[in-house]
Write a protein that holds these residues in place. Structure first.
Motif, mmCIF file in Angstrom:
data_model
loop_
_atom_site.group_PDB
_atom_site.id
_atom_site.type_symbol
_atom_site.label_atom_id
_atom_site.label_comp_id
_atom_site.label_asym_id
_atom_site.label_seq_id
_atom_site.Cartn_x
_atom_site.Cartn_y
_atom_site.Cartn_z
ATOM 1 N N ASP A 62 -19.224 13.777 4.946
ATOM 2 C CA ASP A 62 -19.211 12.842 3.823
ATOM 3 C C ASP A 62 -18.562 11.561 4.343
ATOM 4 O OD1 ASP A 62 -18.718 11.348 1.599
ATOM 5 O OD2 ASP A 62 -17.726 12.958 0.457
ATOM 6 N N SER A 63 -19.393 10.609 4.710
ATOM 7 C CA SER A 63 -18.865 9.410 5.371
ATOM 8 C C SER A 63 -17.939 8.627 4.450
ATOM 9 C CB SER A 63 -20.009 8.537 5.879
ATOM 10 O OG SER A 63 -20.941 8.291 4.850
ATOM 11 N N GLN A 64 -18.193 8.707 3.144
ATOM 12 C CA GLN A 64 -17.316 8.022 2.184
ATOM 13 C C GLN A 64 -15.922 8.615 2.222
ATOM 14 O OE1 GLN A 64 -18.569 5.071 1.497
ATOM 15 N NE2 GLN A 64 -18.197 5.252 -0.699
ATOM 16 N N ALA A 65 -15.880 9.963 2.325
ATOM 17 C CA ALA A 65 -14.579 10.640 2.333
ATOM 18 C C ALA A 65 -13.802 10.323 3.608
ATOM 19 C CB ALA A 65 -14.780 12.155 2.207
ATOM 20 N N LEU A 66 -14.489 9.860 4.628
ATOM 21 C CA LEU A 66 -13.836 9.536 5.900
ATOM 22 C C LEU A 66 -13.426 8.062 5.964
ATOM 23 C CD1 LEU A 66 -16.353 11.423 8.236
ATOM 24 C CD2 LEU A 66 -14.022 12.136 7.669
ATOM 25 N N THR A 67 -13.656 7.365 4.866
ATOM 26 C CA THR A 67 -13.483 5.915 4.897
ATOM 27 C C THR A 67 -12.414 5.467 3.909
ATOM 28 O OG1 THR A 67 -15.852 5.751 5.330
ATOM 29 C CG2 THR A 67 -14.743 3.715 4.690
ATOM 30 N N THR A 68 -11.519 4.632 4.378
ATOM 31 C CA THR A 68 -10.559 3.993 3.480
ATOM 32 C C THR A 68 -10.638 2.486 3.701
ATOM 33 O OG1 THR A 68 -8.854 4.290 5.161
ATOM 34 C CG2 THR A 68 -8.920 5.931 3.397
ATOM 35 N N VAL A 69 -10.150 1.780 2.745
ATOM 36 C CA VAL A 69 -10.084 0.326 2.888
ATOM 37 C C VAL A 69 -8.613 -0.041 3.025
ATOM 38 C CG1 VAL A 69 -10.564 -1.896 1.785
ATOM 39 C CG2 VAL A 69 -12.165 0.011 1.514
ATOM 40 N N TRP A 70 -8.296 -0.681 4.117
ATOM 41 C CA TRP A 70 -6.886 -1.016 4.357
ATOM 42 C C TRP A 70 -6.375 -1.989 3.304
ATOM 43 C CZ3 TRP A 70 -3.822 -5.277 5.449
ATOM 44 C CH2 TRP A 70 -2.522 -4.979 5.926
ATOM 45 N N LYS A 71 -5.193 -1.674 2.792
ATOM 46 C CA LYS A 71 -4.534 -2.572 1.825
ATOM 47 C C LYS A 71 -3.134 -2.874 2.339
ATOM 48 C CE LYS A 71 -7.585 -1.984 -1.684
ATOM 49 N NZ LYS A 71 -8.631 -3.001 -1.801
ATOM 50 N N PRO A 72 -2.647 -4.079 2.155
ATOM 51 C CA PRO A 72 -1.275 -4.394 2.605
ATOM 52 C C PRO A 72 -0.242 -3.667 1.759
ATOM 53 C CG PRO A 72 -2.220 -6.262 1.431
ATOM 54 C CD PRO A 72 -3.309 -5.230 1.541
#
Ligand SMILES: Cc1cc2nc3c(=O)[nH]c(=O)nc-3n(C[C@H](O)[C@H](O)[C@H](O)COP(=O)(O)O)c2cc1C
Length: 203
Positions: A193-203
């Motif tokens: 699940d590529s979505q589950a492997l993806t985060t968006v970096w936030k400060p």
């Protein structure tokens, strides 16, 4: 099918960037075929030259080309497999001998050799480039309509097997890309699940 490739762009020439929906569709559906299902026909020598040319366009920090190719085909490939089989049997290792089916059955193998050298570009990046070469070669063979699979197995790591292959000190096998015509179509495998492997970096 054989490849009619465009000429490589001349050095320094602007290279057109354009959408390629057929490539996206290929990437969305491509699948490796089990090595033991691969039989003749395999790409011609001319097509092998073209496939290697495509693979050698892999991203490569520092333009080091820290990799090379060894083509295995026909009687010479059979002799390579026989020498590995002798090696496995001399050790009483029937399991290793049996694992050679993935090498013996496909009509064509191309070993991608990782040949990193001391340089400002870290070794890790040179090894990653060899992996990218394997991916490019695999995808190019599949895009040509052949079945292909990236295999390592014990003979990619064993020092005696590496010597039989002709590797020099410090060289490693990034992968054997086995190529042929799949006798049966590969079944789709479970995909992450590529979505589950993806985060968006936030400060
Ligand atoms: C570095 C590497 C080594 C691999 N070695 C083997 C192997 O020795 N035997 C095997 O069955 N699959 C091996 N695989 C897995 C297959 O090549 C392939 O990735 C897997 O079957 C999924 O196929 P796909 O290309 O359709 O995603 C290896 C994959 C990688 C990336």
């Amino acid at each position: 099918m054989s490849i009619a490739l465009p000429d490589a762009p001349s050095f320094g020439a602007p290279v057109d960037q354009h959408p390629c929906p057929e490539l996206l569709s290929f990437l969305a559906t491509r699948r490796s075929a089990s090595a033991v299902t691969l039989a003749e026909p395999a790409p011609s020598d001319e097509d092998v030259t073209a496939l290697i040319r495509l693979a050698a366009r892999a991203p490569d920090h520092g333009k080091l080309a820290p990799w090379r190719f060894i083509v295995l085909r026909g009687d010479d490939k059979a002799a390579f497999a026989a020498r590995l089989e002798d090696l496995a049997k001399s050790r009483g290792d029937a399991r290793a001998a049996a694992k050679l089916a993935k090498l013996k059955l496909p009509p064509l193998g191309i070993a991608v050799v990782s040949a990193s050298r001391p340089h400002d570009v870290p070794e890790w990046e040179q090894v990653l480039s060899a992996g990218a070469v394997c991916t490019g070669l695999l995808y190019a063979a599949q895009a040509l309509g052949y079945g292909a699979n990236w295999i390592t197995d014990w003979y990619a790591y064993d020092d005696d097997a590496k010597a039989i292959l002709g590797l020099k000190a410090g060289e490693n096998v990034a992968g054997f890309i086995f190529i042929g015509t799949a006798k049966e179509p590969p079944m789709e495998r479970e995909r992450p699940d590529s979505q589950a492997l993806t985060t968006v970096w936030k400060p």
